[in-house]
Write a protein that holds these residues in place. Sequence first.
Motif, PDB file in Angstrom:
ATOM      1  N   SER B 115       0.826  -1.208   0.000  1.00 57.97           N
ATOM      2  CA  SER B 115       0.000   0.000   0.000  1.00 57.97           C
ATOM      3  C   SER B 115       0.855   1.250   0.000  1.00 57.97           C
ATOM      4  O   SER B 115       0.591   2.169  -0.754  1.00 57.97           O
ATOM      5  CB  SER B 115      -0.912   0.053   1.226  1.00 57.97           C
ATOM      6  OG  SER B 115      -1.478  -1.170   1.506  1.00 57.97           O
ATOM      7  N   ASP B 137      -7.098  -1.044  -6.611  1.00 60.34           N
ATOM      8  CA  ASP B 137      -8.519  -1.026  -6.311  1.00 60.34           C
ATOM      9  C   ASP B 137      -8.805  -1.153  -4.826  1.00 60.34           C
ATOM     10  O   ASP B 137      -9.679  -0.489  -4.308  1.00 60.34           O
ATOM     11  CB  ASP B 137      -9.212  -2.153  -7.064  1.00 60.34           C
ATOM     12  CG  ASP B 137      -9.129  -1.939  -8.549  1.00 60.34           C
ATOM     13  OD1 ASP B 137      -9.938  -1.170  -9.061  1.00 60.34           O
ATOM     14  OD2 ASP B 137      -8.225  -2.505  -9.197  1.00 60.34           O
ATOM     15  N   VAL B 138      -8.088  -2.025  -4.154  1.00 58.22           N
ATOM     16  CA  VAL B 138      -8.353  -2.214  -2.728  1.00 58.22           C
ATOM     17  C   VAL B 138      -7.025  -2.234  -1.984  1.00 58.22           C
ATOM     18  O   VAL B 138      -6.061  -2.860  -2.426  1.00 58.22           O
ATOM     19  CB  VAL B 138      -9.114  -3.531  -2.471  1.00 58.22           C
ATOM     20  CG1 VAL B 138      -9.269  -3.772  -0.991  1.00 58.22           C
ATOM     21  CG2 VAL B 138     -10.469  -3.506  -3.126  1.00 58.22           C
ATOM     22  N   TYR B 139      -7.003  -1.525  -0.886  1.00 52.99           N
ATOM     23  CA  TYR B 139      -5.830  -1.551  -0.006  1.00 52.99           C
ATOM     24  C   TYR B 139      -6.181  -2.336   1.248  1.00 52.99           C
ATOM     25  O   TYR B 139      -7.242  -2.128   1.829  1.00 52.99           O
ATOM     26  CB  TYR B 139      -5.440  -0.142   0.421  1.00 52.99           C
ATOM     27  CG  TYR B 139      -5.040   0.777  -0.692  1.00 52.99           C
ATOM     28  CD1 TYR B 139      -3.716   0.859  -1.089  1.00 52.99           C
ATOM     29  CD2 TYR B 139      -5.973   1.572  -1.326  1.00 52.99           C
ATOM     30  CE1 TYR B 139      -3.342   1.708  -2.100  1.00 52.99           C
ATOM     31  CE2 TYR B 139      -5.607   2.429  -2.337  1.00 52.99           C
ATOM     32  CZ  TYR B 139      -4.288   2.497  -2.725  1.00 52.99           C
ATOM     33  OH  TYR B 139      -3.918   3.342  -3.715  1.00 52.99           O
ATOM     34  N   ILE B 140      -5.277  -3.177   1.662  1.00 52.68           N
ATOM     35  CA  ILE B 140      -5.506  -3.915   2.902  1.00 52.68           C
ATOM     36  C   ILE B 140      -4.375  -3.587   3.863  1.00 52.68           C
ATOM     37  O   ILE B 140      -3.255  -4.021   3.659  1.00 52.68           O
ATOM     38  CB  ILE B 140      -5.546  -5.427   2.648  1.00 52.68           C
ATOM     39  CG1 ILE B 140      -6.518  -5.743   1.513  1.00 52.68           C
ATOM     40  CG2 ILE B 140      -5.946  -6.162   3.907  1.00 52.68           C
ATOM     41  CD1 ILE B 140      -6.447  -7.159   1.052  1.00 52.68           C
ATOM     42  N   PRO B 141      -4.636  -2.808   4.904  1.00 54.16           N
ATOM     43  CA  PRO B 141      -3.569  -2.516   5.864  1.00 54.16           C
ATOM     44  C   PRO B 141      -3.243  -3.756   6.684  1.00 54.16           C
ATOM     45  O   PRO B 141      -4.016  -4.722   6.715  1.00 54.16           O
ATOM     46  CB  PRO B 141      -4.165  -1.423   6.750  1.00 54.16           C
ATOM     47  CG  PRO B 141      -5.450  -1.038   6.138  1.00 54.16           C
ATOM     48  CD  PRO B 141      -5.891  -2.166   5.278  1.00 54.16           C
ATOM     49  N   HIS B 152     -11.321 -10.473   3.637  1.00 53.14           N
ATOM     50  CA  HIS B 152     -12.198  -9.315   3.757  1.00 53.14           C
ATOM     51  C   HIS B 152     -11.896  -8.319   2.648  1.00 53.14           C
ATOM     52  O   HIS B 152     -12.802  -7.773   2.030  1.00 53.14           O
ATOM     53  CB  HIS B 152     -12.017  -8.667   5.135  1.00 53.14           C
ATOM     54  CG  HIS B 152     -12.828  -7.435   5.307  1.00 53.14           C
ATOM     55  ND1 HIS B 152     -12.263  -6.181   5.239  1.00 53.14           N
ATOM     56  CD2 HIS B 152     -14.138  -7.256   5.511  1.00 53.14           C
ATOM     57  CE1 HIS B 152     -13.224  -5.283   5.403  1.00 53.14           C
ATOM     58  NE2 HIS B 152     -14.361  -5.911   5.575  1.00 53.14           N
ATOM     59  N   GLY B 153     -10.624  -8.116   2.380  1.00 51.12           N
ATOM     60  CA  GLY B 153     -10.254  -7.212   1.302  1.00 51.12           C
ATOM     61  C   GLY B 153     -10.786  -7.685  -0.026  1.00 51.12           C
ATOM     62  O   GLY B 153     -11.285  -6.888  -0.837  1.00 51.12           O
ATOM     63  N   LEU B 155     -13.406  -9.470  -0.475  1.00 47.53           N
ATOM     64  CA  LEU B 155     -14.853  -9.264  -0.505  1.00 47.53           C
ATOM     65  C   LEU B 155     -15.174  -7.805  -0.800  1.00 47.53           C
ATOM     66  O   LEU B 155     -16.148  -7.502  -1.489  1.00 47.53           O
ATOM     67  CB  LEU B 155     -15.476  -9.688   0.831  1.00 47.53           C
ATOM     68  CG  LEU B 155     -15.315 -11.168   1.180  1.00 47.53           C
ATOM     69  CD1 LEU B 155     -16.027 -11.486   2.481  1.00 47.53           C
ATOM     70  CD2 LEU B 155     -15.838 -12.046   0.073  1.00 47.53           C
ATOM     71  N   VAL B 156     -14.325  -6.911  -0.283  1.00 43.68           N
ATOM     72  CA  VAL B 156     -14.515  -5.495  -0.610  1.00 43.68           C
ATOM     73  C   VAL B 156     -14.365  -5.299  -2.117  1.00 43.68           C
ATOM     74  O   VAL B 156     -15.123  -4.560  -2.744  1.00 43.68           O
ATOM     75  CB  VAL B 156     -13.503  -4.627   0.167  1.00 43.68           C
ATOM     76  CG1 VAL B 156     -13.503  -3.203  -0.349  1.00 43.68           C
ATOM     77  CG2 VAL B 156     -13.815  -4.643   1.639  1.00 43.68           C
ATOM     78  N   LYS B 160     -17.017  -3.863  -4.833  1.00 40.16           N
ATOM     79  CA  LYS B 160     -16.683  -2.784  -5.758  1.00 40.16           C
ATOM     80  C   LYS B 160     -17.054  -3.183  -7.187  1.00 40.16           C
ATOM     81  O   LYS B 160     -17.612  -2.386  -7.945  1.00 40.16           O
ATOM     82  CB  LYS B 160     -15.185  -2.497  -5.661  1.00 40.16           C
ATOM     83  CG  LYS B 160     -14.759  -1.329  -6.502  1.00 40.16           C
ATOM     84  CD  LYS B 160     -13.316  -0.959  -6.255  1.00 40.16           C
ATOM     85  CE  LYS B 160     -12.923   0.136  -7.235  1.00 40.16           C
ATOM     86  NZ  LYS B 160     -11.590   0.637  -7.001  1.00 40.16           N
TER      87      LYS B 160
END
Lengths: 204, 220, 577
Positions: B115, B137-141, B152-153, B155-156, B160
Amino acid sequence: MGINGIVKGLGITLKHFIETYWVDIKYKGKRYGTESGIEDRKSFDTKGIFTVQYPEEKIKVPEAFRYIPFLVYDEGELGEKEIRCTSCGICAKVCPPQCIWITRSVNPETGKPVPKPAKFFIDVDICMNCGLCAEFCPFEAIRMDHDYEIANIDRFAHHIYDLDKLLKPASYYAEIRPTQFKEEEDARKEKEAKKAAARAAKQT
Amino acid sequence: MQSEKINKPDINIPPELQSQVAVTTLDRIYNWSRASSLWPMMFGLACCAIEMIITAASRVDFSRFGMEVMRPSPRQADVMIVSGTVTKKMVPQIVRLFNQMGEPKYVVAMGACASGGGPFKEGYNVVSGIDKFLPVDVYIPGCPPTPQALLHGLLVLQKKIEKEKLTDAEWYKKDFHEEIPIPILGPDLLDPRKFHLFKKELETTTEEFLIESDAKGEEA
Amino acid sequence: MEEKVLVSDLPALDSLYPEKVILDTRSGYGGFIVQREFLLELFKDIHDVWGYDMLSSITGVDYFPEMMEVVYHFYRSLGGGALVLKVQVPRDDAVVPSIFSIYNGAEFQEREAWDLLGIKFDGHPDLRRILMWEGFAGHPLRKDWKEAYYEEDTKPFSSRWPEGVAEHAEKKNLFKANVKYPDNFDPDKWIASGEEALYLGLQKSKNDQDMETESIVINLGPQHPSTHGVFRMAALIEGEAIIDLKPAFGYLHRNHEKIGERNTFLQNMPFTDRLDYISSMSNNFGYALAVEKLMGVKPPERAEYIRVIMAELTRIVSHFISTGFLLNDLGAFFTPALYALKERELILDVFEAVSGSRMMCNYFRFGGVVRDLPAGIHETIKNLAFERLPGKVDELDQLLTGNEIVRSRCIGIGVLTAEQAINLSATGPILRASGVPYDIRRADPYSIYDRFDFDIPVLYHGDIYDRYLIRIEEMRQSIRIIQQAITQIPEGPVFEGKPQYQVKVPAGEAYGRVEAPKGELGFYVVSNGQANPWRYHVRAPSFINLTSLRQMCLNYKVADVVAILGSIDIVLGEVDR
Ligand code: SF4
Ligand code: SF4
Ligand code: SF4
C-alpha cells in the motif's frame, strides 16, 4: 516400478476424505456456524474439514493478537473523553519504522507543554504491527487493536490515522483484552489504595 | 444465497418462484459473474505472500468465492494481489505483468508494504507503494494482513465490482489503451512518465519546483 | 549421537606469524588482524593446517572515516568455536584479495560486500553487483551514502515528537517517489548497462561431442510459481542438460542492514521477523543471542525453556512448509502442501496466542521474552507435541517417502558431496544430508540445548531425497525436544531485570548464531556504545546455501532444477534481506 507407495499415499488421502463425513455425522450437522464447531476446528485433535467459513464464521483471535494500535480514553462522568495519553513521546521513540507523529499540547497562555496530545498520527501504511508502542507506553494509553477488517479503496483518505480515528473507549479495550485490562486495573487500584493508606497514615 | 445477489431487489417475485426465476439487469448478471470468479495471479513478493497462500489453503479457503484458480500466467488472471514489498529491482517486472493481464483487471495491495512502502519504506531499494505505478482497487492494511483480513479485502473488491456499470466499462471503449510504461533501472529507478521533471530540475531550483507543484496539487 | 567435540584451543596466530598477524586489542573485540598482503597465504594455512574448513561469514564494516574492515568467521566442521580474522584497508583503496580459490563459499558473500560497501575482491571470478542492479549509483552501506528518504543518522527521528505532524515522505522528494539521482543526471544521455554481464558470466563449456549442439540461456523467475518468491536464475542449457547456472538476487532486497544500522537495538527485533518470515522465532533467537553476548546478560531459566520450545516449533513449521512445497515443485499439486499447512496453522495458533502475531512474532527481548505463556497454552503445546504432531509427521512420511514418483524424481538428483558442501559453506539440512554431522545445537551449543536428549540425523547421499528425509527426521527430533522441554519447564520470571526500550550495549563486536531451520543463521553486531548498532550484518543461511545451487544442478536436467531449488528450501526475505 511398483505402485505400493502410491497406493499407500492414496489411502491416506482417502482417510482424510472419509473422516470429513464421519465428523459431520458425529456433530449431527452442528459443526458449522456454531461456537463449539469452530473450537473443534482449532483444537489439537481436529479431523475432517478444517475450513472456517469466513465471513459467516470467524476464527476468534487470541487476546494477545495485535493489528493496528489505538489510543484508549476513559469515559468521564459527563461522557467526555479523558485521553490517557500524556504525549510523553515514548511510543514515537520506540516505534521501529517511526510511523507515529505526536504534537504535544501547549498551554496558550504560559507556553508550557500540557500532558495531552494535540495531534496524534499513525501511518498504517508504515506500521509493522509490532506492538512495541503498546509494550512500552507507561500510561496504558496505547494498545493493539483486534479489528482487522479495515480494507478500503482509498489509502490517501484512510491510512493516516489521526486522533479521531485512533481513540477508542476503555470499555472496548476491556472487551478485547479482558485479562490484561483487569491486571492493569487491579494494579492501579492497589496503587491508589496504597497511596490513600499512606496519606491516612500521615494525617494521623 | 447467490440469487440474492443476482436478483434485482426492487422487483417482487412470488416466493414459490424464487428458486426458478430471477429478474435482473445485464449489469447485475455481468458483475455477479465476474465477481464470483475472480482468478488471482499466483505471484508472491514477500512475507505477505505466505499469508496469501494460507488464504488459499484449507483454513480459510478462498475457493468458496470462486477464487481458487490461481494462475501463474498473467494472461489468465483477473486480479493481481500485490503481496509484499515492492522493490525497485522488481517493479519493472510487476508493471510488465500488469500490462500483460487482460482487461478487466484489478489490483489489490496487500499489506503495508504494497500500500505505501511499509516498515521498509525508508530503504533505498523500496518503492513507496505499488500505487505509484499501478491503479490499485483495494488496499488492505496490516503487516501482514491475516488470512481473514485478506479475504475481507477481496470481498470489498467483489462489492466494488458489483457496483460497476457495463456502460462505463472503459475496456470496451474503442481506443482504450492502458499500458503503463515500464520503469527502467538506471542509477536509480527511472519512471519514463517523469522524465520531464529532469528538465525542470536542471532549470529550477528544488524549492521553486516544490512551490509550483504544490500549487498544481498532488499528481496521480 | 555424535561425540561432543570440545572446543580446542584457538591457534595463537599472533605468535606463530609475528608481524603479519596481530591480536585485535580494541576493547570488546576479539580475533586477529591480518596484513592484507599476507591474507591468502595465511588462509591457506588456516584451511589446510588448522582445519578451519568452514567459512561461515564475511562481513564488511565501514569504520567511517578511518578504514574498511572485512571480518571473516571460520569454524571447524568437527565443531567448536569461531576463529575470527580481520583485514583492514583504507577506505579509498578498499581492495582485498579474494579467498574464492580456497573457500568457494565466499563467492556470493564477497559479491555482497562489493555491492553494498564497495570493497573490491581481487581475483574474484565474477565480481558483479549482487543485490542491487548493475549501474546503481553508489554503495549503499557506506556510512557516507544517503538514501532518498534520509532523515537522520539514527532513530528516533526528532521530527516525530514533540512537534510531529504526519506526512508522506515522498512529498518532500522532487520526484514524489523514493528516488535520488546523481547531480546533473540526464536520462536522454544515459546508456543502459548490466543485463549482459549476467549472461556473460555463464561460461560456455567446451563442446567436444561430434554432434553440433547449441547451448541456450533460459531464465527462470523472478515471477515463476516454483521459485518460492522472487528468485531468478539464468541457466545455460544444452539440450536438456544444465551446463552452467547463475542465480540472480535482489528482487526482494529491502535494505535490512542499512535500516538496521539506523534502528536502535530493540527496534531491530521486529525487523528480524521479516528475514526468514516462515521462522521468525529463530531469527529473534539469533539476534537476541548476539546482543545478549554484547550486553552480558542471561535470560532466566523459564525464558530459556520457552525460547527452545518456540524455536523448535518454528523448525517444525519450516520443515512442514519446505516438504509440502518441495512436493508442489515435483508436481503433486497442493495435496501434501495442504496437509502440511494445516498442521502449521495449529502451531501458528500457538504463536499467535503467545506473541500476538501469527508470523511476525517479535517475541524475544534481550534478557528473556516479552511475556509468559498465556493460560492454557502450556496444555496446547503439550497436546501438540505428544498427541498431534508425531502422528502427523508419520502420516506425511507414509504419504511421501515410499511414493515411487517421489523416489524416482529425487534419488540421485542434485548430489552434493561432503567436501563440496563444506567448501561451499552449505549449512543446515543440506550439509547434514551430505554426510557431515554438523548442527550448531551440538557443535557449538547455545542456550540450553545441551540439556536435551536428541539426535542429529545424518545421511550420506547428498541428494534431494536425503534432504527431504533429513527434514522429516529433524521434525521428529524437534518434537522430542519439545516434549522434554514442556515437561521440564520451571516456573519463574521470563525476563531478567526491567524491560527497557533503550538498552545499554557496551562497545564491541559479537557474533551470535543459531541453527535455524534453514541452516546457520548468524548476526554480526558491532556496537560503539550508542543506542544504535554501528554495523548489523545477517549471515543468512538461505542466501549462502544458494552458493551450492550451481554445483547441485550441473549436468542434471532442466526439470530437476526446480526440485533442487525446492530441496534447498530458500526464503526470499532472507536471501535478499
Ligand atoms: S507512550 Fe503512551 S502516553 Fe506516551 S505518548 Fe505514547 S501513547 Fe501517549
Ligand atoms: S505497532 Fe509498532 S510500528 Fe506500529 S505504531 Fe506501534 S511501534 Fe510503531
Ligand atoms: S506488509 Fe509486512 S508482512 Fe507484508 S510484505 Fe511488508 S513487511 Fe512483510
